[in-house]
Design an enzyme around this catalytic site. Sequence first.
Site, PDB file in Angstrom:
ATOM      1  N   GLY A 186      46.687  40.442  31.921  1.00 16.63           N
ATOM      2  CA  GLY A 186      47.491  41.017  32.562  1.00 16.63           C
ATOM      3  C   GLY A 186      47.623  40.898  33.937  1.00 16.63           C
ATOM      4  O   GLY A 186      47.439  39.625  34.570  1.00 16.63           O
ATOM      5  N   ASP A 187      47.682  42.159  34.941  1.00 18.71           N
ATOM      6  CA  ASP A 187      47.735  41.916  36.018  1.00 18.71           C
ATOM      7  C   ASP A 187      46.312  42.685  37.198  1.00 18.71           C
ATOM      8  O   ASP A 187      45.722  42.937  38.241  1.00 18.71           O
ATOM      9  CB  ASP A 187      49.136  42.558  36.824  1.00 18.71           C
ATOM     10  CG  ASP A 187      48.775  43.951  36.519  1.00 18.71           C
ATOM     11  OD1 ASP A 187      47.679  44.765  35.702  1.00 18.71           O
ATOM     12  OD2 ASP A 187      49.324  44.976  36.974  1.00 18.71           O
ATOM     13  N   GLU A 188      45.451  42.281  35.818  1.00 18.77           N
ATOM     14  CA  GLU A 188      43.658  42.810  36.321  1.00 18.77           C
ATOM     15  C   GLU A 188      43.022  41.730  36.677  1.00 18.77           C
ATOM     16  O   GLU A 188      42.684  40.392  35.809  1.00 18.77           O
ATOM     17  CB  GLU A 188      43.292  43.693  35.317  1.00 18.77           C
ATOM     18  CG  GLU A 188      43.623  44.646  35.031  1.00 18.77           C
ATOM     19  CD  GLU A 188      43.105  45.861  33.972  1.00 18.77           C
ATOM     20  OE1 GLU A 188      43.652  47.111  33.779  1.00 18.77           O
ATOM     21  OE2 GLU A 188      42.858  44.885  33.256  1.00 18.77           O
TER      22      GLU A 188
END
Length: 270
Positions: A186-188
């Site tokens: 994801g955006d991690e």
Amino acid sequence: FPEFRRLVEEARPAGCGARLAADRGPRWLHEDSMPVLRPARPHPVPRSGFQFPVAVGGSALAVVEMYSVRPRDPDHQLTEVAHHAAIQIGRVVERERSSCALTHQAMHDPLTGLPNRTLFLDRLGQSLTGLGSTDSHLAVMFMDLDNFKLINDSLGHDVGDRVLTSIAQRLVKAMRAGDTAARFGGDEFIILCERLSTDEAVGDIANRLLATIAEPIVLDGDVHTVVTASVGIAIAASSEARPDHLLRDADAAMYRAKEEGRGRFQIGRA
């Protein structure tokens, strides 16, 4: 053999590598194609030899060369044996390349090229093993992009992927040499910082990363977007610290950073 190597380099016919790559076969070197060299001190000079390419995936990876200090007539049996040996070497190299490619795919994120969770945890475990022998410690930074869902929803997932790739590149450029950045999905993102002397040093690194990420990202022409991130940091000074506990504490600190206004970092301790 440095002197002999230099003589061979000087005697090598220009462009032989390109010709071998095109011919894909052995090439015998006669004495007339290897001009007699006169070194500064007495030394054997190559007078004959042969070359053959090691082909991998349809292209020449390398050229194997053998030389003799005596003039020799072409030995077709020798060159045939060498040619088959080169084929076998190429096959071994090709298998190793395929194996390395599969290993790389299993350990890296396909979008950004960064290490993935598996590789990051392996490196973290190795780094923790070395703690305690010095006064330094390490930090795990858990980073989550703020409001990234809005980018995907308003601009599309293709743009979102380009933003993630840009963020990954910025992280790599802004990190210190020896540190590791990984994408967890994801955006991690997560960063491993080693050889730290103080908590203040961790804060300096975090601020630099946050500032780098917050610089406008140019998408198409004059279209810009700005992304901020929240970072949670867990610090370990002992080899007894556990990777899963560090990730848990860094993740919890990241949520505290979001609660306090986003675009900032919070430090916890394992």
